[in-house]
Design a protein around this motif. Structure first.
Motif, short mmCIF file in Angstrom:
data_model
loop_
_atom_site.label_atom_id
_atom_site.label_comp_id
_atom_site.label_asym_id
_atom_site.label_seq_id
_atom_site.Cartn_x
_atom_site.Cartn_y
_atom_site.Cartn_z
N THR A 65 0.82 -1.22 0.00
CA THR A 65 0.00 0.00 0.00
C THR A 65 0.85 1.27 0.00
O THR A 65 0.34 2.34 -0.31
N LYS A 68 0.68 3.36 -3.24
CA LYS A 68 -0.51 4.12 -3.66
C LYS A 68 -0.20 5.53 -4.17
O LYS A 68 -0.61 5.89 -5.27
N LEU A 71 1.73 5.52 -7.71
CA LEU A 71 1.28 4.57 -8.72
C LEU A 71 1.56 5.07 -10.14
O LEU A 71 2.02 4.31 -10.99
N LEU A 97 0.59 -5.83 -6.34
CA LEU A 97 -0.35 -4.75 -6.59
C LEU A 97 -1.71 -5.28 -7.05
O LEU A 97 -2.76 -4.89 -6.52
N ALA A 100 -3.43 -7.06 -4.20
CA ALA A 100 -4.00 -6.10 -3.24
C ALA A 100 -5.28 -5.49 -3.79
O ALA A 100 -6.21 -5.20 -3.04
N HIS A 101 -5.33 -5.32 -5.10
CA HIS A 101 -6.53 -4.76 -5.73
C HIS A 101 -7.69 -5.76 -5.71
O HIS A 101 -8.82 -5.39 -5.38
N SER A 106 -7.14 -3.26 -0.97
CA SER A 106 -6.35 -2.27 -0.23
C SER A 106 -5.73 -1.24 -1.16
O SER A 106 -5.31 -0.18 -0.71
N ILE A 107 -5.70 -1.56 -2.46
CA ILE A 107 -5.29 -0.59 -3.47
C ILE A 107 -6.32 -0.65 -4.58
O ILE A 107 -6.50 -1.70 -5.21
N LEU A 109 -7.34 0.16 -8.17
CA LEU A 109 -6.77 0.51 -9.48
C LEU A 109 -7.91 0.92 -10.40
O LEU A 109 -8.90 0.20 -10.51
#
Length: 181
Positions: A65, A68, A71, A97, A100-101, A106-107, A109
């Motif tokens: 994270t 972020k 990016l 990444l 996490a998406h 948590s991210i 995109l």
């Protein structure tokens, strides 16, 4: 620390795990060094870019994270990098990444960012890259497989096409992904 001081520090480390971890921990303690590291990678000096990527790798494996706010810069680096060792690290970061998406959101995109990642990962998968880069790329693509209808059949075709003449590591991950497709 200034960008120049960071560059000097990055230049001094070796590939030893202890030194990479120390650099990664500095990034964890001061995430603004991510921007400095991305700039160093973008300059494509083999030693400096690789060392900067080593530190970034350690930090992002512990907390993806942190990427972020950077990016946009990360995606620019993906398009410009030509250093094989750095490609492996960037491909792993793409896997983290996209995971996490999709797994815990948590991210987030946006569509354009997802498409940039898919494009770069397909480039890695199709081109003559080291197996680790291909494995991380195929997982990243799979993580985003549902964003466009063409991705699933194209990923399936690429994995099937390369399967016969590939390494055990490639076959292991490809088998798992093909079973899920």
């Amino acid at each position: 620390m200034t960008e120049t001081q960071w560059k000097d520090e990055v230049a001094l480390i070796s590939a030893r795990l202890k030194e990479r971890e120390a650099l990664g921990n500095k990034i964890l303690n001061n995430p603004s060094y991510i921007e400095f590291s991305l700039k160093l990678i973008q300059q494509q000096d083999p030693l400096i870019a690789t060392n900067a990527a080593y530190g970034l790798d350690i930090a992002l494996r512990k907390d993806i994270t942190l990427l972020k706010p950077y990016l946009k810069e990360f995606l620019e680096v993906l398009d410009r990098n030509t250093i094989a060792t750095v490609s492996r690290i960037l491909a792993k970061s793409c896997e983290l990444l996209t995971t996490a998406h999709t797994k815990n959101n948590s991210i987030a995109l946006n569509k354009k960012e997802q498409q940039q990642l898919i494009t770069r990962c397909f480039d890695w998968l199709i081109n003559d890259e080291k197996v680790a880069v291909k494995v991380f790329a195929m997982q990243s693509i799979y993580n985003l497989v549902d964003i466009e209808p063409w991705i699933k059949p194209e990923l399936n075709a690429q994995l099937t096409l390369q399967f016969e003449n590939s390494t055990a590591a490639f076959k292991s991950r490809a088998s798992k992904i093909l079973a899920l497709l």
